[in-house]
Design an enzyme around this catalytic site. Structure first.
Site, PDB file in Angstrom:
ATOM      1  N   ARG A   1       5.329   8.928   2.301  1.00  0.00           N
ATOM      2  CA  ARG A   1       5.937   8.077   3.317  1.00  0.00           C
ATOM      3  C   ARG A   1       6.374   8.904   4.510  1.00  0.00           C
ATOM      4  O   ARG A   1       6.865  10.028   4.366  1.00  0.00           O
ATOM      5  CB  ARG A   1       7.152   7.343   2.740  1.00  0.00           C
ATOM      6  CG  ARG A   1       6.798   6.252   1.748  1.00  0.00           C
ATOM      7  CD  ARG A   1       6.111   5.079   2.432  1.00  0.00           C
ATOM      8  NE  ARG A   1       5.696   4.046   1.501  1.00  0.00           N
ATOM      9  CZ  ARG A   1       5.048   2.948   1.846  1.00  0.00           C
ATOM     10  NH1 ARG A   1       4.744   2.743   3.109  1.00  0.00           N
ATOM     11  NH2 ARG A   1       4.692   2.052   0.947  1.00  0.00           N
TER      12      ARG A   1
ATOM     13  N   GLU B   1       3.882   3.932  12.982  1.00  0.00           N
ATOM     14  CA  GLU B   1       2.488   3.590  12.730  1.00  0.00           C
ATOM     15  C   GLU B   1       2.131   2.300  13.451  1.00  0.00           C
ATOM     16  O   GLU B   1       2.879   1.322  13.339  1.00  0.00           O
ATOM     17  CB  GLU B   1       2.251   3.432  11.223  1.00  0.00           C
ATOM     18  CG  GLU B   1       2.482   4.718  10.451  1.00  0.00           C
ATOM     19  CD  GLU B   1       2.233   4.584   8.958  1.00  0.00           C
ATOM     20  OE1 GLU B   1       1.838   3.471   8.511  1.00  0.00           O
ATOM     21  OE2 GLU B   1       2.447   5.563   8.219  1.00  0.00           O
TER      22      GLU B   1
ATOM     23  N   HIS C   1      -3.139   6.154   7.128  1.00  0.00           N
ATOM     24  CA  HIS C   1      -2.406   5.511   6.027  1.00  0.00           C
ATOM     25  C   HIS C   1      -3.348   4.669   5.161  1.00  0.00           C
ATOM     26  O   HIS C   1      -3.144   3.467   4.966  1.00  0.00           O
ATOM     27  CB  HIS C   1      -1.266   4.649   6.571  1.00  0.00           C
ATOM     28  CG  HIS C   1      -0.175   4.428   5.561  1.00  0.00           C
ATOM     29  ND1 HIS C   1       1.116   4.140   5.915  1.00  0.00           N
ATOM     30  CD2 HIS C   1      -0.177   4.454   4.194  1.00  0.00           C
ATOM     31  CE1 HIS C   1       1.861   3.997   4.829  1.00  0.00           C
ATOM     32  NE2 HIS C   1       1.087   4.182   3.768  1.00  0.00           N
TER      33      HIS C   1
END
Length: 345
Positions: A264, A293, A312
Site C-alpha cells: 500500500r 493514484e 497497482h
C-alpha cells in the site's frame, strides 16, 4: 426466495458473481446485475465527496446505487459505496458481501447501527500479489527492467555482463519481508524455493514451524533493514505502519539495497524514497502502489532511471476474480441457511 443485488465491475464481473451464487445457492433467487466502469474509470475517495464520510474509496453515485439495490435483502459488490445516508434509505438491506480484503467502501459503524451484516474476502488475491512480488524482485535483481528499457531505445548494453554491473541471484541474497500475513507468508515460501536467506518483521505473529525449520528468521525492524539486500513490504496500513519507510528507515538500509512496495502507498514516504534513490543509499526500487493514484504526470519518481513502476495491478488475475466470487457466494449461502459468516467485518 431472496432478492440479491450484484454490483460488479470490469474486473469483478457481475456475471461471475451470479454464476457462483447459483452454484452455491441454486437458481431460485431473484438476482439483478449492475456493471460499474472501474477500472476504465477511476475510484472516488470518501473524503472528497459530501456525505461519504467513513468511506476510503469506492465507485458509483449514492443515488444510483440506492435505486439499483431497491428492496434487495442481499448485496454483493467490490466497489459500490454504502454510507450512513444510504443505509437509511435501504431499510430492507440486511447483508453485504464485499469482494475485497477490507470493506473500505462501506461505513462500517453505520452498517452496524443499521444491523447490516458485512462480510469480506480476505486473501482473495494473496497468491496473485505474491507471484507479482517475485516478478518485481527478479526485475530488479536480474536487471530485466534496465536491459529492456535500453534495448527498446536501440541500445545494446553488453556491459551489464560485467562483474561490477551485473545483477545478483536470490540464492545468495538476504531478503527482508515486512508483514507475515496472507501475502507475506506466500512470498516467504516462494523466496525459500530460490534458496534465499529470508528475514521477517511482524510483531504480531509468529513464524510457522516450517519456515523456522527452513532458516527463516523473525527479527526486529531495524535488524531487517540493516541486514537485507532487498526489502519488500506486505504490511497492513495502520497508524503504526503509516510511513514506516521514511528517511530514517532508508538511511538504515545497505548501500545499493533494493526496495519493493507491492502493498500500500501510505506505508512509504515517497519524498524520502526519492532522496534515497537519487542520492543514496538505495540502488533501485520497484513500486506498484503510490500515495496518490493515478500518479501525477510530473511526479519526480517517474524521472529516475533506477525505478520500476506498475499501475497497482499486482492483485489482478483471472483466479482472483473466480476465487473472490466463490468466497462471496459461500457467504451468501451461509446467510440464507442461517449459518454464521466465515469472514465477518
Amino acid at each position: 426466495m431472496k432478492k440479491i443485488a450484484i454490483i460488479g465491475d470490469r474486473f469483478m464481473l457481475p456475471t461471475v458473481f451470479r454464476d457462483k451464487v447459483v452454484e452455491a445457492c441454486g437458481d431460485g433467487h431473484d438476482i439483478r446485475l449492475l456493471e460499474q466502469p472501474w477500472p476504465d474509470e477511476p475510484m472516488e475517495h470518501g473524503y472528497a465527496v459530501e456525505g461519504m464520510d467513513g468511506l476510503k474509496e469506492y465507485v458509483g453515485k449514492a443515488d444510483d446505487i440506492i435505486a439499483f439495490v431497491g428492496d434487495a435483502e442481499l448485496v454483493i459488490t467490490q466497489l459500490a459505496p454504502f454510507s450512513r445516508g444510504m443505509f437509511s434509505q435501504l431499510p430492507g438491506l440486511k447483508f453485504i458481501a464485499v469482494s475485497r480484503g477490507g470493506p473500505v467502501n462501506i461505513d462500517m459503524k453505520a452498517a452496524r447501527d443499521a444491523n447490516v451484516l458485512v462480510v469480506n474476502t480476505p486473501g482473495r488475491n494473496a497468491s496473485a500479489v505474491a507471484e507479482f512480488t517475485l516478478g518485481a524482485i527478479l526485475a530488479e535483481t536480474r536487471l530485466i527492467r534496465s536491459g529492456h528499457e535500453s534495448l527498446r531505445k536501440g541500445k545494446w548494453r553488453g556491459e551489464l555482463y560485467r562483474a561490477d554491473k551485473t545483477g545478483r541471484e536470490l540464492s545468495e541474497m538476504t531478503v527482508g519481508v515486512v508483514g507475515y500475513g496472507n501475502i507475506g507468508t506466500k512470498v516467504v515460501r516462494l523466496l525459500r524455493a530460490f534458496g534465499t536467506k529470508v528475514l521477517v518483521y511482524d510483531p504480531y505473529v509468529q513464524l510457522s514451524a516450517d519456515d523456522r525449520n527452513a532458516g527463516v528468521e523473525h527479527v526486529s525492524f531495524d535488524d531487517l533493514l540493516s541486514r537485507s539486500d532487498l526489502v519488500t513490504l506486505h504490511a497492513r496500513v495502520s497508524d503504526e505502519t503509516r510511513h514506516m519507510m521514511n528517511a530514517e528507515s532508508f538511511a538504515k538500509m545497505k548501500p545499493g539495497a533494493i526496495f519493493v512496495n507491492t502493498a500500500r502507498g501510505p506505508l512509504c514516504d515517497y519524498d524520502a524514497l526519492y532522496e534515497a534513490l537519487a542520492n543514496g543509499p538505495l540502488g533501485s526500487a520497484m513500486l506498484e502502489t503510490f500515495a496518490v493514484e493515478p500518479v501525477p504526470e510530473d511526479w519526480p519518481l517517474l524521472q529516475l532511471p533506477n525505478v520500476t513502476l506498475t499501475p497497482h495491478i499486482a492483485g489482478a488475475s483471472v483466479r482472483t476474480v473466480t476465487y473472490a466470487a466463490e468466497m462471496a457466494a459461500e457467504e451468501v449461502r451461509r446467510y440464507i441457511a442461517g449459518l454464521p459468516p466465515v469472514n465477518p467485518c
